[in-house]
Design a protein around this motif. Structure first.
Motif: not given
Ligand SMILES: Cc1ncc(COP(=O)(O)O)c(C=O)c1O
Length: 375
Positions: A41, A138, A167, A172, A213, A229-232
């Motif tokens: 995302k 959440r 998550h 944060y 993250s 899972r990590a995204g940012v």
């Molecule tokens: C369900 C879920 N998994 C993983 C992540 C990834 O987290 P981050 O963006 O801190 O890496 C998010 C981010 O919002 C999330 O909503």
């Protein structure tokens, strides 16, 4: 193409910084013995997604079914859709599975579980994860609660129970590395506990998925967890720098802006990058150091000391010295190019339809990668 030839505002992606961020997280996860399932995302781009793996295409996480469609079209088949499923999206999910996606769904309530079970009976298997609330942030069910087992039994009876997922978004809000480490352990322990309860009840729980993250960066052990899972982490941003998950120099995303004028007596530099270019995200406002709408660097990516984007209109940005004292603002000439580092990479990225890929201080755009948005 040179930076000076771009029409601003424009989204820049520093490929060297991104590659370093990607390698660091991959090695960390390998050392901890877990699979990394990047959350796409943040990037919403197949060109970026391909660079997160060493030749592989997944596994990946998505936050919309449009992302699932797009990444499936680009060869990514192992996909978790990590937002609670609604009955209205189940047919779409089935179509994705028929097209070859190993798509897994998420939910945290019995109503949704019943809808999945009923749909699966008609249209075939829909592997589904139960969302665990590991931090009060959440969504999710309590790892010790009765809902977990009720949902587990409902999904298992339909042969749809694939595991548990959490998550730790509350990471944060941590204000020290020690607090993030503790949050990572809480995220791990509560999710593993939920998995254990399902297994003790005779139910399957193959996947134990955790991640953010911050917790991925500082987790010390991940036993019992199968994937993170990590995204940012791919781009990083000022919010992550503000909680010591990265350094400002690791931030790979920036917005190229041009100085369009000044308010000299106020010490303001006006640019053509407003909130449409940066997003409205003010994520650092809650942190000890508020970075306004972004930190200001020169065209080569060198920070201009204490220059901050203090305010934003739709297409105007206001840059000033952090002290608020006009005499400290260098009144950069009209036409000067600036790179502005974002508070929240996902939100800023979402304002743009392409990445202009650069490397370090170079003023050349190597390539343009499209990115998509919407649902
Ligand atoms: C369900 C879920 N998994 C993983 C992540 C990834 O987290 P981050 O963006 O801190 O890496 C998010 C981010 O919002 C999330 O909503």
């Amino acid at each position: 193409m040179k930076l000076g030839e771009l029409e601003t505002p424009a989204l820049l992606l520093d490929a060297d910084r991104m590659a370093a961020n990607v390698t660091r997280m991959r090695s960390r996860m390998a050392a901890l013995g877990v699979t990394l399932r990047p959350h796409l995302k943040t990037c919403k781009s197949a060109d970026v997604a391909r660079r997160l793996f060493d030749g592989a295409t997944g596994p990946v996480t998505v936050s919309t079914l449009k992302e699932a469609e797009h990444f499936l079209d680009n060869g990514f088949t192992d996909i978790i859709y990590a937002v609670g499923i609604t009955p209205g999206k189940l047919e779409h999910a089935s179509r994705l599975r028929e097209r070859g996606a190993d798509l897994k769904l998420l939910l945290d309530n019995l109503d949704a579980a019943r809808a999945v079970a009923a749909h699966a009976a008609r249209r075939g298997n829909l592997p589904t994860l139960i969302e665990i609330d590991s931090d009060g942030h959440r969504a999710g069910v309590a790892p010790e609660g009765a809902d977990l087992l009720a949902i587990g039994h409902c999904l298992a009876a339909a042969n749809c129970l694939a595991g548990v997922l959490t998550h730790a978004g509350a990471s944060y809000d941590c204000r020290s590395v020690a607090a993030i480490r503790a949050m990572a352990e809480q995220e791990r322990a509560r999710t593993v506990r939920a998995a254990l309860r399902l297994r003790e009840a005779g139910l399957p729980c193959e996947i134990v998925s955790v991640g953010s993250s911050p917790t991925a960066t500082y987790a010390e052990r991940l036993d019992g967890v199968t994937e993170v899972r990590a995204g940012v982490y791919v781009f990083f941003d000022l919010v992550m720098a503000g909680i010591e998950v990265c350094r400002v120099e690791d931030i790979a995303l920036s917005v190229l802006a041009t100085v369009i004028g000044h308010q000299r007596e106020r010490g303001w530099i006006i640019t053509d990058a407003g909130w449409m270019a940066m997003s409205r995200d003010r994520g650092t406002a809650k942190q000890p150091v508020d970075q306004g709408y972004g930190l200001v660097c020169d065209a080569a990516g060198q920070r201009l000391p204490d220059l901050v984007m203090i305010d934003a209109n739709q297409e105007h940005g206001i840059v000033a010295h952090r002290s608020g004292q006009p005499q400290h603002t260098p009144l950069l000439p009209v036409g000067t190019l600036l790179r502005i580092l974002p508070n929240h990479a996902c939100a800023t990225g979402a304002q743009h339809d392409r990445y202009h890929v650069v490397r370090g201080a170079s003023d050349s755009v190597e390539v343009v990668w499209p990115r998509f948005s919407g649902w």
